[in-house]
Write an enzyme that holds these catalytic residues in place. Structure first.
Site, PDB file in Angstrom:
ATOM      1  N   SER A  16       0.816  -1.218   0.000  1.00 62.10           N
ATOM      2  CA  SER A  16       0.000   0.000   0.000  1.00 62.10           C
ATOM      3  C   SER A  16       0.846   1.263   0.000  1.00 62.10           C
ATOM      4  O   SER A  16       1.819   1.386   0.748  1.00 62.10           O
ATOM      5  CB  SER A  16      -0.920   0.008   1.223  1.00 62.10           C
ATOM      6  OG  SER A  16      -1.639   1.229   1.282  1.00 62.10           O
ATOM      7  N   LYS A  67     -13.859  -3.816   1.687  1.00 60.77           N
ATOM      8  CA  LYS A  67     -14.683  -2.612   1.531  1.00 60.77           C
ATOM      9  C   LYS A  67     -16.169  -2.880   1.775  1.00 60.77           C
ATOM     10  O   LYS A  67     -16.864  -2.035   2.340  1.00 60.77           O
ATOM     11  CB  LYS A  67     -14.477  -1.994   0.146  1.00 60.77           C
ATOM     12  CG  LYS A  67     -13.107  -1.359  -0.041  1.00 60.77           C
ATOM     13  CD  LYS A  67     -13.009  -0.660  -1.383  1.00 60.77           C
ATOM     14  CE  LYS A  67     -11.649  -0.011  -1.565  1.00 60.77           C
ATOM     15  NZ  LYS A  67     -11.568   0.751  -2.826  1.00 60.77           N
ATOM     16  N   ASP A 104     -13.812   7.012  -3.327  1.00 62.23           N
ATOM     17  CA  ASP A 104     -13.220   6.548  -4.583  1.00 62.23           C
ATOM     18  C   ASP A 104     -13.764   7.322  -5.785  1.00 62.23           C
ATOM     19  O   ASP A 104     -12.998   7.748  -6.662  1.00 62.23           O
ATOM     20  CB  ASP A 104     -13.480   5.057  -4.777  1.00 62.23           C
ATOM     21  CG  ASP A 104     -12.622   4.192  -3.873  1.00 62.23           C
ATOM     22  OD1 ASP A 104     -11.510   4.625  -3.523  1.00 62.23           O
ATOM     23  OD2 ASP A 104     -13.059   3.086  -3.516  1.00 62.23           O
ATOM     24  N   GLY A 130     -17.860  -4.407 -11.151  1.00 66.04           N
ATOM     25  CA  GLY A 130     -17.589  -4.798  -9.772  1.00 66.04           C
ATOM     26  C   GLY A 130     -17.655  -3.611  -8.829  1.00 66.04           C
ATOM     27  O   GLY A 130     -18.140  -2.527  -9.167  1.00 66.04           O
ATOM     28  N   ALA A 132     -15.357  -1.609  -7.698  1.00 65.70           N
ATOM     29  CA  ALA A 132     -14.616  -0.403  -8.092  1.00 65.70           C
ATOM     30  C   ALA A 132     -15.470   0.476  -8.997  1.00 65.70           C
ATOM     31  O   ALA A 132     -15.464   1.707  -8.885  1.00 65.70           O
ATOM     32  CB  ALA A 132     -13.323  -0.788  -8.794  1.00 65.70           C
ATOM     33  N   ARG A 153     -18.336  -8.536 -18.624  1.00 70.97           N
ATOM     34  CA  ARG A 153     -18.358  -9.910 -19.130  1.00 70.97           C
ATOM     35  C   ARG A 153     -19.712 -10.561 -18.833  1.00 70.97           C
ATOM     36  O   ARG A 153     -20.302 -11.210 -19.684  1.00 70.97           O
ATOM     37  CB  ARG A 153     -17.226 -10.720 -18.479  1.00 70.97           C
ATOM     38  CG  ARG A 153     -16.979 -12.069 -19.138  1.00 70.97           C
ATOM     39  CD  ARG A 153     -15.812 -12.777 -18.464  1.00 70.97           C
ATOM     40  NE  ARG A 153     -14.633 -11.950 -18.356  1.00 70.97           N
ATOM     41  CZ  ARG A 153     -13.730 -11.807 -19.329  1.00 70.97           C
ATOM     42  NH1 ARG A 153     -13.903 -12.409 -20.487  1.00 70.97           N
ATOM     43  NH2 ARG A 153     -12.664 -11.046 -19.139  1.00 70.97           N
ATOM     44  N   MET A 218      -8.132   2.618 -14.126  1.00 73.75           N
ATOM     45  CA  MET A 218      -8.155   2.819 -12.675  1.00 73.75           C
ATOM     46  C   MET A 218      -7.000   2.114 -11.971  1.00 73.75           C
ATOM     47  O   MET A 218      -6.691   2.424 -10.822  1.00 73.75           O
ATOM     48  CB  MET A 218      -9.505   2.380 -12.104  1.00 73.75           C
ATOM     49  CG  MET A 218     -10.635   3.327 -12.488  1.00 73.75           C
ATOM     50  SD  MET A 218     -12.306   2.706 -12.153  1.00 73.75           S
ATOM     51  CE  MET A 218     -12.292   2.587 -10.365  1.00 73.75           C
ATOM     52  N   GLY A 242      -4.387   5.249 -12.741  1.00 74.91           N
ATOM     53  CA  GLY A 242      -5.144   5.560 -11.542  1.00 74.91           C
ATOM     54  C   GLY A 242      -4.350   6.091 -10.360  1.00 74.91           C
ATOM     55  O   GLY A 242      -4.913   6.198  -9.258  1.00 74.91           O
TER      56      GLY A 242
END
Length: 274
Positions: A16, A67, A104, A130, A132, A153, A218, A242
């Site tokens: 991170s 998250k 975000d 998803g 994000a 998809r 991203m 990103g």
């Protein structure tokens, strides 16, 4: 006097950049704080969070894979966290209420602003459906693009996001489709899949790239991401990764916690040069 405690929680977490980012923010603003990284056990995220605040911690950033758990754990959610269905920012108010926020989407839109990308009346293609992507749809719609197409998809997941965000569309044409279906140029393409991390590409047509197309991945990398390189090879006007989004979402968390907004440009530049 002891510094206020903050941290990022994830699994894994050693990679991170958040401790470095918030350390730079603290130095820049003169805020007295300590920011660390915590790897939570996959089976005891809640215990990690409660333990941190019990020790006097002031705020947490949350990253994968926690998250959604952070969102569930909170006593109250901000409007943007409620829509995102996930939280990357936790803090307690004066009454001890655990509040979940999501910065975000703010980070993405702010970084697009930094790059001079116009969102109003733009035709936007978002790849992926998803967490994000879910976190950024409402902030994008708030800028009133002409259209926003979510390609994924699994079509049903994209259709579910369209249904969820239709009340936020405010005149924006909101569509869902599979990866292969878009067949015309877009003004802005946002890759919200993690394919670049594996060096893969979502199976989209080269026809989505026009001479004026701006592409935003991203994901971020020291080198050009796989998706951005694919877009450049097909004539995209500009590509961005990103890293700026990462710094901008961190700056918004910092503002929530400290009431001070740090300058992001020098931090982004420093990270690029690390």
């Amino acid at each position: 006097m002891n510094n206020d405690l903050y941290a990022v929680v994830g699994h894994p977490i050693s990679h991170s950049k958040s401790p470095r980012i918030h350390s730079l923010f603290a130095s820049q603003t003169g805020e007295a704080l300590e920011y660390t990284a915590i790897q939570a056990p996959l089976d005891d995220f809640a215990g990690t969070v409660h333990g941190f605040f019990a020790r006097g911690g002031k705020g947490l950033n949350i990253t994968v894979p926690f998250k959604e758990q952070a969102w569930d754990l909170a006593d109250r959610r901000t409007d943007r966290a409620a829509k995102a269905g996930a939280s990357n920012t936790l803090y307690r108010d004066a009454d001890g209420t655990l509040i979940a926020d999501n910065t975000d989407g703010h980070g993405l839109v702010q970084d697009l602003d930094n790059h001079g990308v116009t969102l109003a009346n733009a035709r936007i293609l978002v790849l992926g459906a998803g967490g994000a992507v879910r976190g950024v749809i409402a902030p994008l719609l708030a800028r009133h693009p002409a259209s926003l197409t979510i390609a994924n998809r699994t079509l049903a997941k994209a259709e579910a996001l369209v249904q969820l965000f239709t009340p936020d569309a405010q005149g924006t044409e909101l569509n869902a489709c599979g990866f292969e279906q878009p067949d015309r140029p877009f003004d802005l393409i946002i890759n919200g899949t993690s394919a670049s991390l594996q060096g893969d590409l979502p199976p989209v047509s080269a026809n989505v790239i026009g001479a004026d197309t701006v592409v935003y991945d991203m994901m971020y990398s020291l080198q050009t991401t796989t998706f951005n390189q694919w877009a450049l090879d097909r004539g995209a006007r500009h590509v961005f990764d990103g890293l700026g989004m990462l710094v901008e979402q961190a700056a918004e968390s910092f503002r929530i916690w400290r009431g001070v907004r740090p300058e992001t440009a020098p931090v982004i530049e420093e990270l690029r040069n690390d």
